[in-house]
Motif scaffolding. Structure first.
Motif, short mmCIF file in Angstrom:
data_model
loop_
_atom_site.label_atom_id
_atom_site.label_comp_id
_atom_site.label_asym_id
_atom_site.label_seq_id
_atom_site.Cartn_x
_atom_site.Cartn_y
_atom_site.Cartn_z
N ILE A 1 0.81 -1.22 0.00
CA ILE A 1 0.00 0.00 0.00
C ILE A 1 0.84 1.27 0.00
N VAL A 2 2.09 1.19 0.49
CA VAL A 2 2.94 2.38 0.58
C VAL A 2 4.10 2.25 -0.41
N VAL A 3 4.26 3.28 -1.23
CA VAL A 3 5.41 3.37 -2.13
C VAL A 3 6.47 4.22 -1.43
N ALA A 4 7.63 3.65 -1.22
CA ALA A 4 8.68 4.33 -0.45
C ALA A 4 9.90 4.59 -1.30
N THR A 5 10.43 5.80 -1.17
CA THR A 5 11.73 6.13 -1.74
C THR A 5 12.63 6.55 -0.57
N ALA A 6 13.85 6.90 -0.88
CA ALA A 6 14.76 7.32 0.18
C ALA A 6 14.27 8.58 0.88
N GLN A 7 13.51 9.41 0.15
CA GLN A 7 13.08 10.69 0.69
C GLN A 7 11.60 10.77 1.03
N ASP A 8 10.75 10.07 0.26
CA ASP A 8 9.31 10.28 0.36
C ASP A 8 8.54 8.98 0.58
N LEU A 9 7.31 9.16 1.06
CA LEU A 9 6.35 8.06 1.17
C LEU A 9 5.04 8.52 0.54
N ARG A 10 4.35 7.60 -0.11
CA ARG A 10 3.01 7.90 -0.63
C ARG A 10 2.23 6.60 -0.72
N LEU A 11 0.91 6.73 -0.73
CA LEU A 11 0.06 5.55 -0.89
C LEU A 11 -0.04 5.18 -2.36
N ASP A 12 -0.14 3.89 -2.62
CA ASP A 12 -0.34 3.41 -3.99
C ASP A 12 -1.84 3.36 -4.25
N PRO A 13 -2.38 4.24 -5.11
CA PRO A 13 -3.83 4.28 -5.32
C PRO A 13 -4.39 3.02 -5.96
N THR A 14 -3.53 2.19 -6.55
CA THR A 14 -4.02 0.93 -7.12
C THR A 14 -4.20 -0.13 -6.04
N GLN A 15 -3.66 0.12 -4.84
CA GLN A 15 -3.74 -0.85 -3.77
C GLN A 15 -4.68 -0.43 -2.64
N ILE A 16 -4.88 0.87 -2.49
CA ILE A 16 -5.73 1.38 -1.41
C ILE A 16 -6.37 2.68 -1.86
N SER A 17 -7.64 2.86 -1.49
CA SER A 17 -8.35 4.09 -1.86
C SER A 17 -8.90 4.73 -0.59
N SER A 18 -9.36 5.96 -0.73
CA SER A 18 -9.96 6.66 0.40
C SER A 18 -11.06 7.58 -0.11
N ASP A 19 -12.04 7.85 0.75
CA ASP A 19 -13.10 8.79 0.39
C ASP A 19 -12.51 10.17 0.08
N LEU A 20 -11.46 10.54 0.82
CA LEU A 20 -10.86 11.85 0.61
C LEU A 20 -10.26 11.96 -0.78
N ALA A 21 -9.50 10.94 -1.18
CA ALA A 21 -8.90 10.97 -2.52
C ALA A 21 -9.98 10.96 -3.60
N ASP A 22 -11.01 10.16 -3.40
CA ASP A 22 -12.09 10.09 -4.38
C ASP A 22 -12.85 11.41 -4.45
N CYS A 23 -13.07 12.03 -3.28
CA CYS A 23 -13.77 13.32 -3.25
C CYS A 23 -12.97 14.39 -3.98
N ARG A 24 -11.68 14.43 -3.73
CA ARG A 24 -10.84 15.43 -4.40
C ARG A 24 -10.78 15.18 -5.91
N ALA A 25 -10.78 13.92 -6.31
CA ALA A 25 -10.80 13.60 -7.74
C ALA A 25 -12.10 14.08 -8.37
N ALA A 26 -13.21 13.91 -7.67
CA ALA A 26 -14.51 14.38 -8.18
C ALA A 26 -14.54 15.90 -8.29
N ILE A 27 -13.93 16.58 -7.33
CA ILE A 27 -13.87 18.04 -7.38
C ILE A 27 -13.05 18.50 -8.58
N ARG A 28 -11.90 17.85 -8.80
CA ARG A 28 -11.08 18.22 -9.96
C ARG A 28 -11.84 18.01 -11.26
N ALA A 29 -12.68 16.97 -11.30
CA ALA A 29 -13.47 16.68 -12.50
C ALA A 29 -14.75 17.52 -12.57
#
Length: 240
Positions: free
Chosen positions: A68-96
């Motif tokens: 679920i987490v993509v890690a580099t030496a400097q950063d961390l982020r969630l992998d949207p293909t492995q985990i989703s959230s209402d917040l991410a989906d809501c922001r995507a709907a707003i952008r659209a």
């Protein structure tokens, strides 16, 4: 009573949930490890803080999913293909500009009721993020409410305006629009009750009087809902 092992197992959980929430809010851009350390372990020695992040990340991956987490030496982020959230989906709907979808996905204040003990930096981050998200959501919900009003879907519009009055109880624009939507559905009593609740909130929080638009609407409602006293007497005693 909890055993020492149970307490030790429970302690990382709030930080784990906090890390998940932070990464969900960060979206595809992710967040730097240094920023995460500053939010979650600002008072720890650097080595201890980095170790705590590694342990929390390990626990999160173990219990939620290794990928679920993509890690580099400097950063961390969630992998949207492995985990989703209402917040991410809501922001995507707003952008659209899919306002109806965004309004459906908004679930209220971000991390409402979630706290970390002795974590002032985390609380500051939550406050900032909560304000940003509420502003984004309010834009979408207001657009959806206006669309519902134009289509004469007054009950749906009333529900959306009610949500907006919860987002910003002191907004006279939201209060007046909610009252008008209630009036359109025949809920004049509810409109008057909201006018009073809004006025009380404005006086309590801002030490000011409510906006004239809200006051005018309330006055109009009272005039149309309260017949003159003489008419009421005649209705009771038609022979007088």
């Amino acid at each position: 009573m909890e055993s020492s092992k149970e307490v030790a197992d429970a302690r990382p959980r709030p930080r784990r949930l906090a890390l998940l929430a932070i990464l969900a809010a960060a979206g595809n851009k992710g967040m730097s490890r240094e920023r995460l350390l500053g939010i979650l372990w600002p008072d720890s020695e650097p080595d201890r803080a980095r170790h705590a992040l590694s342990q929390t990340l390990y626990s999160l991956r173990r219990d939620v999913g290794a990928d679920i987490v993509v890690a580099t030496a400097q950063d961390l982020r969630l992998d949207p293909t492995q985990i989703s959230s209402d917040l991410a989906d809501c922001r995507a709907a707003i952008r659209a500009e899919d306002w109806n979808r965004a309004a459906e996905l908004y679930r209220g204040p971000f991390l409402d009721g979630f706290y970390l003990a002795d974590a002032e930096e985390f609380e500051r981050w939550v406050d900032e993020e909560r304000l940003s998200i509420s502003k984004e959501a309010a834009k979408a919900i207001e657009a959806a409410a206006r669309s519902a009003t134009e289509q004469k879907e007054f009950e749906r519009a009333a529900g959306l305006w009610r949500t907006l009055t919860a987002v910003d109880p002191l907004s006279s624009r939201f209060a007046a629009a909610y009252m008008q939507a209630l009036m359109a559905t025949g809920e004049s009593g509810g409109a008057l009750a909201h006018a009073k609740a809004h006025a009380d909130a404005v006086r309590r929080e801002l030490n000011a009087e409510p906006d004239a638009a809200v006051t005018r609407l309330a006055d109009q409602l009272r005039e149309t809902s309260d017949p003159p006293q003489v008419e009421r007497r005649r209705a009771v005693s038609p022979g007088l």
